[in-house]
Write an enzyme that holds these catalytic residues in place. Sequence first.
Site, PDB file in Angstrom:
ATOM      1  N   SER A   8      43.778 -49.899 -23.725  1.00 61.42           N
ATOM      2  CA  SER A   8      45.105 -49.286 -23.695  1.00 61.42           C
ATOM      3  C   SER A   8      45.671 -49.197 -25.120  1.00 61.42           C
ATOM      4  O   SER A   8      45.076 -48.577 -25.987  1.00 61.42           O
ATOM      5  CB  SER A   8      46.012 -50.075 -22.751  1.00 61.42           C
ATOM      6  OG  SER A   8      47.151 -49.338 -22.389  1.00 61.42           O
ATOM      7  N   HIS A  10      44.028 -48.910 -14.190  1.00 61.04           N
ATOM      8  CA  HIS A  10      44.177 -49.072 -15.633  1.00 61.04           C
ATOM      9  C   HIS A  10      43.692 -50.449 -16.075  1.00 61.04           C
ATOM     10  O   HIS A  10      44.214 -51.474 -15.646  1.00 61.04           O
ATOM     11  CB  HIS A  10      45.651 -48.883 -16.017  1.00 61.04           C
ATOM     12  CG  HIS A  10      45.904 -48.911 -17.491  1.00 61.04           C
ATOM     13  ND1 HIS A  10      45.290 -48.049 -18.372  1.00 61.04           N
ATOM     14  CD2 HIS A  10      46.711 -49.705 -18.251  1.00 61.04           C
ATOM     15  CE1 HIS A  10      45.711 -48.289 -19.600  1.00 61.04           C
ATOM     16  NE2 HIS A  10      46.566 -49.304 -19.553  1.00 61.04           N
ATOM     17  N   GLU A  18      44.293 -42.785 -13.768  1.00 59.72           N
ATOM     18  CA  GLU A  18      45.209 -43.363 -14.747  1.00 59.72           C
ATOM     19  C   GLU A  18      46.123 -42.345 -15.415  1.00 59.72           C
ATOM     20  O   GLU A  18      45.753 -41.182 -15.600  1.00 59.72           O
ATOM     21  CB  GLU A  18      44.407 -44.079 -15.837  1.00 59.72           C
ATOM     22  CG  GLU A  18      43.570 -45.241 -15.337  1.00 59.72           C
ATOM     23  CD  GLU A  18      42.930 -46.007 -16.475  1.00 59.72           C
ATOM     24  OE1 GLU A  18      43.643 -46.311 -17.454  1.00 59.72           O
ATOM     25  OE2 GLU A  18      41.732 -46.299 -16.390  1.00 59.72           O
TER      26      GLU A  18
END
Length: 305
Positions: free
Chosen positions: A150, A269, A239
Amino acid sequence: MRDMNFPLPVSKAVLGRMFPAMLNARLPFPVQRKLMDVGSALQWLPDNTVVHRLRLAGRPAEKLTVRGKSAAGAVLYLHGGGYTVGSLATHRSLAARLAHETGCAVYLLDYRLAPEHPFPAGLEDATAAFRELVEQAGYRPDQIALAGDSAGGGLSLATAQRLIAEHGLTPAALGLIAPWTDPNVVPEQERDLVINRPWSRACAAAYLGDGDGNDPGYAPLRGELHGLPPTYVQVDVSELLHSQCVELVGALRTAGVHVRFTESQGLWHVAQAQAAFVAAAAAAVRELSDFLKEAIQPVSMRDLG
């Protein structure tokens, strides 16, 4: 502790309640951090993991290894959390799994977080950490892979760009789990199982602070991609960041970067963080580890006999 394999619907039902409660734009970031640390108890360490606490480039860090294993090379892991949350506790399990699967030491860095420390603080910490591994720990640049999830994936990309451009250091590889590489982009979806649009926008603003959103260090997707090392991108099709990952992969390939791209279906995610109890997530970690291990310790024709 041994792994389990809970049915995906059960895992999703539990996590679908936990994450929206923790990653909530109405909560102060310090509260979110505490909740995330508490939730990390669900992500246990594989047996025989050795955790060595240290400081790396002046920041708290952990070196994760496996008792009885000692392979050359290392992984510098940068955790996710929108540049505002996440810690050594929340990502220790994932980093430990990478250590087990690669056989390499994995360095997990506690880089500075926004809003207390906006861009470019985290980028400076990550760059300095990589350089210290080269200059003081004795690794060659091509023995160190950069990996992250991320926001940590975006930070890994930005760190590689800065290392190449400003220091002439090219990492062995990039391992990017659902990387957030342009915080300027507003997600089309309202939410996925883990993150939601209001929270992501609050994180983007906190990380930017008074900075320039066009700075490629903030949005490395818009930066120089030529010359980057082999890169593996993993993302689930559900996502918020899926479309941005697709764009990144296309841009990397256009720039001549060797890219492996995996799009899972049915995960969420950074499901890799729940590999202890989700078999499909554990498989994704193994695939990423194999890629990183091959980049750090390539098999030569002599090795093949």
